[in-house]
Design an enzyme around this catalytic site. Structure first.
Site, PDB file in Angstrom:
ATOM      1  N   HIS A   1       0.883  -1.108   0.033  1.00 17.12           N
ATOM      2  CA  HIS A   1      -0.036   0.015   0.050  1.00 17.12           C
ATOM      3  C   HIS A   1       0.945   1.272  -0.160  1.00 17.12           C
ATOM      4  O   HIS A   1       0.801   2.272  -0.736  1.00 17.12           O
ATOM      5  CB  HIS A   1      -0.800  -0.055   1.054  1.00 17.12           C
ATOM      6  N   GLU A   2       1.973   1.311   0.820  1.00 19.21           N
ATOM      7  CA  GLU A   2       2.812   2.313   1.017  1.00 19.21           C
ATOM      8  C   GLU A   2       3.599   2.662  -0.578  1.00 19.21           C
ATOM      9  O   GLU A   2       3.515   3.802  -0.723  1.00 19.21           O
ATOM     10  CB  GLU A   2       3.776   2.082   1.919  1.00 19.21           C
TER      11      GLU A   2
END
Lengths: 502, 502
Positions: free
Chosen positions: B407-408
């Protein structure tokens, strides 16, 4: 490319096998963990039109509630940052004269009920002596006697009706005059006018019901007996002070000699409902002072220059708060207050309203939201009219006309602006009823949902805030900031002046 | 006062008699119309706790939808009056370099899939010759042979795994480097990074699945057969160019030699879904440009001075629009786009998502909203870990750690601010899962509703808008208006600078 798996074609797939495609939660110690057939069967996306079952959307209902709470909390923060706290106990200025006149009306209005009682007492005396004479003369020429008796009854009724009409009209006329000319504060005025209208309806019902009871006593018709409920208190026993006082306080507008009663008063029930009334009244007061008042105030300039987009925006913003106040007010009055009153008076028929929020026809709304008035209109206006041969549609229109006049009295008189908006609002219901009646006849739920949506939009999201805005504007035009603004522009105050100038 | 009607006491009243109290619609020509007993039986108000049946509230559901529409229409009018039309085709400035690098990555990234194919081709050759040798030597000392074969398989796998790891890591590293340092536009960057992550996951699945297939070929275990679906294309037949290309385009991240397939492509289905994708993309674009952008822009000053009430107000206002965009985006990607792709590739398993909107546990949300990733994580991370003796809870945390990193990568890299908010957001899920798991075990619907409410609040009403705001702020701190403001105040740009100064 792999060949299509013939065993998993579009139609042959058993639905029950759906779960088998998911691996067990605690996988077995298999060597071949990476080869598990995740995609083993044909499955449709649950939102797809191909899907065999429509999924549940209960989560979106929760989301809607949350979004409503969140967006209104946000508006409350915005309001607070803009205006600070607007709630203030000392800001409610009412004149000493308003309170004095209010109390005067509070004690004077019920006297008309007592006057109606005295008229009925005289009528009952007259009926008793007439009954005595008829009994003495029984056995004589029946046909001629009956004709005479009918004439005598009708002529007596005309006299009684005349006195009742005088009494009832004076009640409404005096209260309306005092409220319009001598009570400036719209809140006190509304309470007084509402009280007068309720007593007026009670007087009418008392007179009309006793007329028919008297007729049934003098000229009994075995084919049309009186309701068996009334047997415990036959005419003229019901013309008593105690019976009248019960009707005076009972939560109904329809007079009956006998009502179904509960065996005892549950005081905790009364207390709980009175706490609800108090709490909701405070909530409505805060909502009006903090949210509705500034909104109404800063929509005046838009109304003055007829900036329609802004007026629409203001009405849309006002609709949420007016809807909130309306729902709270409905619950406070029809559920909490009337139930508390019914418990104290041991009045057993608590059907003060139906499930009006689900209505798919505006006709049903008007027959369910306010059962006391509906019962009155049905028994004393609609049924007698239809019974005399009036077409039902015409009888309904007459009911709406009467209802419109009463609404205008209740809103226009206390705000000192009989501008006809409340009356017009009631008249608009007639075409809306015709429309939603058609929708209701449609098959399936679509017509019903459409009818319900039309009801909410016309009544709560547009009708009420628009009416509130117009009466507020008319008030301000007569007394408030708009009037001052006009004076600065060299115009005289009053909405009439505005309309004449346009 | 009339005596209580003994026949209508609180308990003895038949419910079915309710309707009998209403007069007939078309009253009979009775003389006694005014004496009808309106209040004949004991009845409760339908909202009263005394009432035996809870009324339907379906009308309030309609009202909620209407109020949501009305209040957001009002906000749209307000927005229009404040900002005018902000939608503009020429305002989307992207550098020529961004587009060139974007196209370069678009063609380069799939090459890593081809590289994985070549590695597998070599591995398959090696396996075939090993199988030939094993067949020749069959009948000899089985136990010793097996031990040797296991060792030989593992050492070969280590070599294959090394090449796969190099290939997959280079894929992700190159794409991330190019996006972070050479693609300024966050939209183009996100697309490139998303593409790289998808291909990375596909490469991993391809390598791991073929490893187990190869093992099953060389050392078959009759107690643990391969899924029967794979029989139509056994290893090493599946190591073909056509099979790889199908996996490349199939809407799944999990490699299988064979997938369930549909018999034909319905082109109208494809067209309808592509129209949905286009329409929803336009809607999201308008919503972002017209509503989200000014909101984000004018919350910067509040964030800069850490005015928490204002930040809260901004997040609440942002939550509606981010929720709207999220729901539209979810539908466009997971329903419309993936179904269109599945139809074109005749991929039959369309379960790309479950009914995540009804979840009462946040754990269920993460296993239902994005089935392709869930399937990957379950087959290639969670199950193997648990199979090797890792406790399920620890395996779940590892899955969330990996998911947080991805996600990052997907949010932090294209916005050039690896500030860890997306990663932290994923980590926060772990305590939330523990909380909602407890709620779910509660009896009745209350726990389920509470879990659903916690999900919506934490995820959609607070989490997403807060994350969007923080990344937007970080972006502006590095490149935009905040950076300029700081420069005016004599501060260097960048969020790090801000944090160091505080």
């Amino acid at each position: 490319m792999p060949r299509p798996a013939a065993s998993h074609n579009r139609t042959g797939q058993p639905r029950g096998s759906k779960g088998s495609a998911n691996p067990p939660r605690q996988p077995q110690r298999s060597k071949y963990r990476h080869v598990f057939a995740t995609h083993a069967v044909q499955r449709d996306s649950c939102l797809s039109p191909d899907a065999q079952a429509t999924p549940s959307f209960v989560g979106f209902r929760n989301l809607m509630v949350l979004v409503l709470i969140f967006s209104n909390l946000r508006l409350m923060i915005e309001n607070f940052r803009k205006y600070g706290v607007l709630i203030c106990f000392h800001c409610h200025d009412y004149r000493r004269q308003d309170v004095i006149y209010g109390f005067l009306l509070y004690f004077l209005v019920p006297c008309h009920l007592f006057a109606a009682f005295i008229i009925e007492l005289a009528a009952a005396q007259q009926a008793k002596s007439a009954l005595g004479r008829m009994k003495k003369a029984s056995g004589a020429d029946t046909c001629k006697k009956q004709e005479e008796a009918r004439k005598s009854f009708n002529s007596t009724w005309r006299i009684i009706a005349f006195f009742h009409a005088i009494n009832a009209t004076f009640n409404l006329a005096i209260a309306t005059y005092v409220v319009y000319y001598h009570i400036h504060h719209p809140g006190i005025g509304t309470l007084c006018e509402l009280h007068a209208v309720i007593v007026w309806l009670k007087v009418c019902s008392y007179a009309l019901t006793n007329r028919d009871l008297r007729h049934a006593l003098l000229h009994p018709n075995p084919a049309q007996p009186l309701p068996s409920l009334y047997k415990s208190c036959p005419y003229p026993q019901n013309i008593s002070w105690a019976n009248l006082c019960y009707f005076w306080w009972a939560p109904t507008l329809v007079y009956q000699p006998v009502y179904p009663r509960t065996p005892s008063i549950r005081w905790t029930f009364v207390l709980r409902h009175l706490v609800e009334v108090t709490g909701l009244s405070i909530v409505i007061w805060i909502a009006s002072a903090q949210y509705a008042a500034p909104l109404l105030q800063n929509s005046l300039s838009n109304l003055l220059v007829l900036d329609f987009v802004s007026i629409l925006e203001r009405i849309m913003k006002l609709s949420t708060i007016s809807l909130f106040c309306w729902l709270c007010g409905f619950f406070a009055l029809f559920q909490s207050f009337l139930n508390a009153l019914a418990e104290v008076t041991r009045f057993a028929d608590r059907e003060f309203y139906g499930e009006w929020w689900n209505v798919s026809s505006i006709r049903t709304y008007w027959t369910t939201w306010n059962k006391p008035v509906t019962n009155f209109m049905r028994r004393h206006v609609y049924s007698p009219l239809v019974g005399r041969g009036c077409p039902p549609a015409a009888a309904q229109i007459i009911v709406f006309l009467l209802s419109g006049v009463l609404h205008e009295l209740l809103v226009g008189v206390p705000t000192h602006n009989i501008i006809g908006v409340a009356f017009a609002g009631m008249m608009v219901q007639i075409p809306l009823i015709a429309l939603t009646d058609r929708l209701q006849m449609m098959r399936g739920v679509r017509g019903k949902v459409a009818g319900n949506v039309i009801f909410w939009i016309s009544f709560c999201l547009v009708g009420q805030p628009l009416a509130a805005l117009l009466y507020f504007f008319a008030w301000q035009a007569k007394y408030g900031s708009v009037s001052r603004e006009w004076q600065e522009r060299g115009m005289k105050g009053g909405l009439g002046e505005l309309l004449r100038r346009r």
